[in-house]
Design a protein around this motif. Structure first.
Motif, mmCIF file in Angstrom:
data_model
loop_
_atom_site.group_PDB
_atom_site.id
_atom_site.type_symbol
_atom_site.label_atom_id
_atom_site.label_comp_id
_atom_site.label_asym_id
_atom_site.label_seq_id
_atom_site.Cartn_x
_atom_site.Cartn_y
_atom_site.Cartn_z
ATOM 1 N N SER A 27 -8.405 10.034 4.708
ATOM 2 C CA SER A 27 -7.236 9.657 3.906
ATOM 3 C C SER A 27 -7.664 8.975 2.613
ATOM 4 N N VAL A 28 -8.641 8.086 2.719
ATOM 5 C CA VAL A 28 -9.115 7.364 1.534
ATOM 6 C C VAL A 28 -9.660 8.334 0.501
ATOM 7 N N LEU A 29 -10.383 9.347 0.978
ATOM 8 C CA LEU A 29 -10.993 10.296 0.054
ATOM 9 C C LEU A 29 -10.002 11.310 -0.492
ATOM 10 N N VAL A 48 -2.416 3.032 -3.258
ATOM 11 C CA VAL A 48 -0.968 3.260 -3.304
ATOM 12 C C VAL A 48 -0.572 4.505 -2.524
ATOM 13 N N THR A 49 -1.399 5.546 -2.570
ATOM 14 C CA THR A 49 -1.037 6.767 -1.845
ATOM 15 C C THR A 49 -1.174 6.581 -0.338
ATOM 16 N N ILE A 50 -2.191 5.842 0.094
ATOM 17 C CA ILE A 50 -2.360 5.600 1.525
ATOM 18 C C ILE A 50 -1.262 4.677 2.039
ATOM 19 N N LEU A 51 -0.948 3.620 1.281
ATOM 20 C CA LEU A 51 0.115 2.707 1.700
ATOM 21 C C LEU A 51 1.455 3.430 1.786
ATOM 22 N N TRP A 110 9.007 6.797 -3.261
ATOM 23 C CA TRP A 110 7.592 6.577 -3.594
ATOM 24 C C TRP A 110 6.882 7.868 -3.994
ATOM 25 N N ARG A 111 7.616 8.840 -4.399
ATOM 26 C CA ARG A 111 7.073 10.175 -4.672
ATOM 27 C C ARG A 111 5.971 10.167 -5.724
ATOM 28 N N TYR A 112 6.090 9.309 -6.733
ATOM 29 C CA TYR A 112 5.183 9.386 -7.882
ATOM 30 C C TYR A 112 4.252 8.183 -8.018
ATOM 31 N N VAL A 113 3.990 7.484 -6.934
ATOM 32 C CA VAL A 113 3.132 6.295 -7.030
ATOM 33 C C VAL A 113 1.734 6.649 -7.535
ATOM 34 N N VAL A 132 3.488 -0.627 -9.304
ATOM 35 C CA VAL A 132 3.485 0.836 -9.226
ATOM 36 C C VAL A 132 4.604 1.315 -8.306
ATOM 37 N N PHE A 133 4.728 0.683 -7.140
ATOM 38 C CA PHE A 133 5.799 1.056 -6.212
ATOM 39 C C PHE A 133 7.174 0.789 -6.832
#
Length: 244
Positions: free
Chosen positions: A86-88, A127-130, A153-156, A171-172
């Motif tokens: 997920s991180v990558l 932000v994407t993982i959260l 949160w579509r565009y974080v 960002v959120f």
């Protein structure tokens, strides 16, 4: 003004003008999305059920052996591997989408490494993982709130790249701000591709999956460019070359 028809027409025009580059990035984006569905973009209940069934089968097989005590370590290892993936992959997805964003803005040489060069790779990952975790939890317990959050949160990821000065919470908040009043429009935009998805599914069945892969890859740039065009409109962050 959010105009779904104009957004899709603009996306198709960009696709036609950059078909080779769009398809190359589309192949990678399709592979990343299909290979990691359920960890960065949505929670896949079928994958979860399969994992539970596999774990139960493994448990029954190992229970009669001397290795049953290793099961907790196996689960821990699996969880760590999924987290690392997920991180990558989360920032990689954003890198690919940002490439399409640059393409939509008319840049002659979009740079796939722009996320790294701007020094926001790890912020994008965060932000994407959260967001994936929050959407996943909401989807598990209540489906509708999960869908709602997926649009809030579509565009974080894209915002984190565009605004490196923003904190994660900002960002959120910005994604929530630009989608306010437009979540249903985004839902209809997504729904408008259902005919294409059905067509891809049909040819996939007929061709035993071969044409389904080709169709899925060919469709990816169209949907991705439509998404970034919607982001450009909502954020009011597009250049003169992207105006219609």
């Amino acid at each position: 003004m959010f105009d779904r028809v104009q957004i899709k027409e603009r996306a198709k025009a960009i696709y036609r003008s950059n078909v080779v580059k769009a398809l190359v990035i589309g192949v990678v984006l399709w592979l990343v999305t299909e290979g990691n569905s359920g960890s960065t973009t949505e929670f896949n209940l079928s994958d979860s059920n399969d994992m539970v069934d596999a774990a139960q089968d493994s448990f029954y097989q190992l229970r009669s052996s001397h290795f049953w005590s290793l099961i907790p370590f196996a689960f821990a290892g699996y969880a760590i591997i999924r987290l690392l993936i997920s991180v990558l992959i989360s920032p990689v997805q954003t890198m690919l989408m940002y490439y399409y964003k640059d393409m939509s803005l008319g840049k002659e040489s979009p740079n796939i490494m722009e996320v790294v060069q701007r020094g926001v790779f790890f912020k994008v990952a965060a932000v994407t993982i959260l967001s994936a975790i929050g959407i996943g939890i909401a989807t598990i317990f209540l489906v509708v709130p999960g869908i709602y959050l997926s649009y809030v949160w579509r565009y974080v990821g894209l915002i984190a790249v565009d605004h490196p000065e923003m904190s994660i919470t900002e960002v959120f908040a910005e994604s929530k701000r630009i989608t306010m009043g437009y979540k249903f429009d985004l839902f209809v935009l997504d729904l408008s591709f259902i005919g294409w998805y059905i067509a891809v599914a049909v040819v996939s069945v007929i061709s035993l999956g071969i044409l389904g892969v080709i169709g899925g890859i060919a469709l990816t740039p169209y949907t991705a460019l439509s998404d970034v065009e919607a982001y450009n409109v909502l954020s009011l962050n597009f250049t003169e070359s992207s105006e219609w």
